[in-house]
Write an enzyme that holds these catalytic residues in place. Structure first.
Site, PDB file in Angstrom:
ATOM      1  N   SER A 113      92.834   3.619  58.526  1.00 10.28           N
ATOM      2  CA  SER A 113      91.972   4.640  57.893  1.00 10.28           C
ATOM      3  C   SER A 113      91.800   4.294  56.422  1.00 10.28           C
ATOM      4  CB  SER A 113      92.646   6.009  58.004  1.00 10.28           C
ATOM      5  OG  SER A 113      91.961   6.964  57.226  1.00 10.28           O
ATOM      6  N   ILE A 163      84.313   9.452  60.012  1.00 12.58           N
ATOM      7  CA  ILE A 163      83.688   9.252  61.324  1.00 12.58           C
ATOM      8  C   ILE A 163      83.558  10.602  62.035  1.00 12.58           C
ATOM      9  CG2 ILE A 163      83.836   8.036  63.535  1.00 12.58           C
ATOM     10  CD1 ILE A 163      83.739   6.058  61.151  1.00 12.58           C
ATOM     11  N   GLY A 218      94.566   7.002  73.083  1.00  7.65           N
ATOM     12  CA  GLY A 218      93.724   8.095  72.571  1.00  7.65           C
ATOM     13  C   GLY A 218      92.256   7.862  72.856  1.00  7.65           C
ATOM     14  N   ALA A 219      91.951   7.549  74.122  1.00 13.83           N
ATOM     15  CA  ALA A 219      90.575   7.168  74.470  1.00 13.83           C
ATOM     16  C   ALA A 219      89.800   8.297  75.139  1.00 13.83           C
ATOM     17  CB  ALA A 219      90.590   5.939  75.372  1.00 13.83           C
ATOM     18  N   SER A 220      90.402   9.474  75.228  1.00 10.99           N
ATOM     19  CA  SER A 220      89.689  10.572  75.881  1.00 10.99           C
ATOM     20  C   SER A 220      88.558  11.114  75.019  1.00 10.99           C
ATOM     21  CB  SER A 220      90.671  11.712  76.215  1.00 10.99           C
ATOM     22  OG  SER A 220      91.516  11.963  75.109  1.00 10.99           O
ATOM     23  N   THR A 222     101.483   7.006  57.014  1.00 14.99           N
ATOM     24  CA  THR A 222     101.470   6.302  58.309  1.00 14.99           C
ATOM     25  C   THR A 222     100.374   5.241  58.335  1.00 14.99           C
ATOM     26  OG1 THR A 222      99.983   7.921  59.391  1.00 14.99           O
ATOM     27  CG2 THR A 222     102.364   8.272  59.625  1.00 14.99           C
ATOM     28  N   LYS A 223      99.220   5.563  57.764  1.00 17.50           N
ATOM     29  CA  LYS A 223      98.100   4.611  57.818  1.00 17.50           C
ATOM     30  C   LYS A 223      98.361   3.421  56.889  1.00 17.50           C
ATOM     31  CE  LYS A 223      95.703   6.731  60.912  1.00 17.50           C
ATOM     32  NZ  LYS A 223      95.431   6.125  62.231  1.00 17.50           N
ATOM     33  N   VAL A 229     102.021   8.631  73.187  1.00 11.92           N
ATOM     34  CA  VAL A 229     102.397   7.329  72.609  1.00 11.92           C
ATOM     35  C   VAL A 229     103.579   7.443  71.643  1.00 11.92           C
ATOM     36  CG1 VAL A 229     100.098   6.283  72.846  1.00 11.92           C
ATOM     37  CG2 VAL A 229     100.698   7.465  70.715  1.00 11.92           C
ATOM     38  N   TYR A 268     100.157  11.659  56.706  1.00  9.07           N
ATOM     39  CA  TYR A 268      99.088  10.884  57.369  1.00  9.07           C
ATOM     40  C   TYR A 268      98.785   9.615  56.572  1.00  9.07           C
ATOM     41  CZ  TYR A 268      94.462   9.839  59.380  1.00  9.07           C
ATOM     42  OH  TYR A 268      93.381   9.223  59.973  1.00  9.07           O
TER      43      TYR A 268
END
Ligand code: NAP
Length: 267
Positions: free
Chosen positions: A158, A204, A20-22, A174-175, A72, A171
């Site tokens: 997170s 962020i 996820g670097a885009s 998962t974190k 992924v 969410y």
């Protein structure tokens, strides 16, 4: 046309895969690791043009970048991703499990759907787990072959791993599990000199938080975190850079909270 890639140059350069670097945090991490001297595999799932643009920037500046499409959440695609990196560069020193999505539709717990759960869990947990498993196996092999001295894996979790939001239950789960996953792999891989860390960002600035910017502007102004500002991808990238550089050599399984102090309970 012959490739401009000089393979002999890459043989000594450490290699990092950032999922996820885009965009957003992952992009900041990729830029920072390139500055630190890494050849960076820039994984994306949809944003081909921006990922390739970043790769070109990294090629022209301090490091080297290569944009690689893979979901992924698909174990077979993640395996192909690793295959391609190893075929090109012959090593993989660092994995940053950053790719993640928020809860689909941010539905209340009582309305959350099975389909949304499956999507979020595939991207945020199943994907990182099996990608880490594969990369750990490769790191053990590369170390035995004398290619690597060790490796580093960083999981981007997170504040939602401990602060619950009832409209993003899947969410949060998962974190939370990603925190445990960090400890599991840290214990399993320490004997192989592969250290595993968690970086837990607060609020962020990115595309993920853009839809709720006004809400967080107000919360931050009201003191949501002791440091009253938005975090930037570069804040998270700085933490990843220090971990990858082995700034804390007698340390694995640790969590760095990059959240302006949000995690501190206050009276
Ligand atoms: P973002 O701006 O929405 O960017 C998400 C990135 O993940 C994009 O590069 C996207 O690729 C990629 N991605 C999404 N699904 C993928 C998949 N199935 N396979 C491969 N790549 C995929 O998100 P962000 O805010 O930078 O968040 C990055 C990470 O930090 C996430 O794990 C998130 O949970 C975590 N985090 C964020 C915050 C925050 O306040 N922003 C706070 C705490 C934790 P495409 O561009 O191709 O779609």
């Amino acid at each position: 046309m012959a490739s401009s890639v000089n393979l002999s140059e890459f043989s000594n350069r450490p290699v990092a895969l950032v999922t996820g670097a885009s965009r957003g945090i992952g992009r900041g991490i990729a830029e920072r690791l390139a500055q630190d001297g890494y050849a960076v595999a820039i994984n994306y799932v949809r944003s081909q043009s921006v990922a390739e643009e970043l790769a070109a920037i990294l090629q022209q500046t301090s490091g080297d970048g290569w944009a690689l499409q893979a979901d992924v959440g698909s174990v077979s695609q993640a395996n192909t991703l690793v295959d391609r990196i190893l075929a090109r560069w012959g090593r993989l020193d660092v994995l940053v499990n950053n790719a993640g999505i928020t809860s689909v539709g941010r539905a209340d717990l009582l309305d959350a759907s099975e389909a949304g759960w499956d999507t979020v869990f595939a991207t945020n947990l199943k994907g990182p787990f099996f990608l880490t498993q594969r990369v750990c196996r490769e790191m053990i092999r590369l170390r035995a072959d004398g290619v690597l001295n060790g490796g580093t894996i960083v999981n981007i979790s997170s504040i939602s791993s401990f602060a619950v939001s009832v409209n993003r239950g899947d969410y949060c789960l998962t974190k939370s599990a990603l925190s445990t996953m960090t400890k599991l792999f840290a214990v399993r891989m320490a004997e192989h000199d592969v250290y595993v860390y968690e970086v837990s960002p607060g609020v962020i600035r990115s595309d993920m938080t853009a839809p709720v910017q006004a809400k967080y502007d107000a919360l931050i102004e009201d003191g949501l975190s002791p440091i009253r500002r938005w975090g930037e991808p570069s804040d998270v990238a700085q933490a990843v850079s220090s971990l990858v550089a082995r700034a804390f050599p007698f340390c694995t399984g640790q969590c760095l909270n990059i959240d302006g102090g949000f995690h501190i309970r206050r009276l």
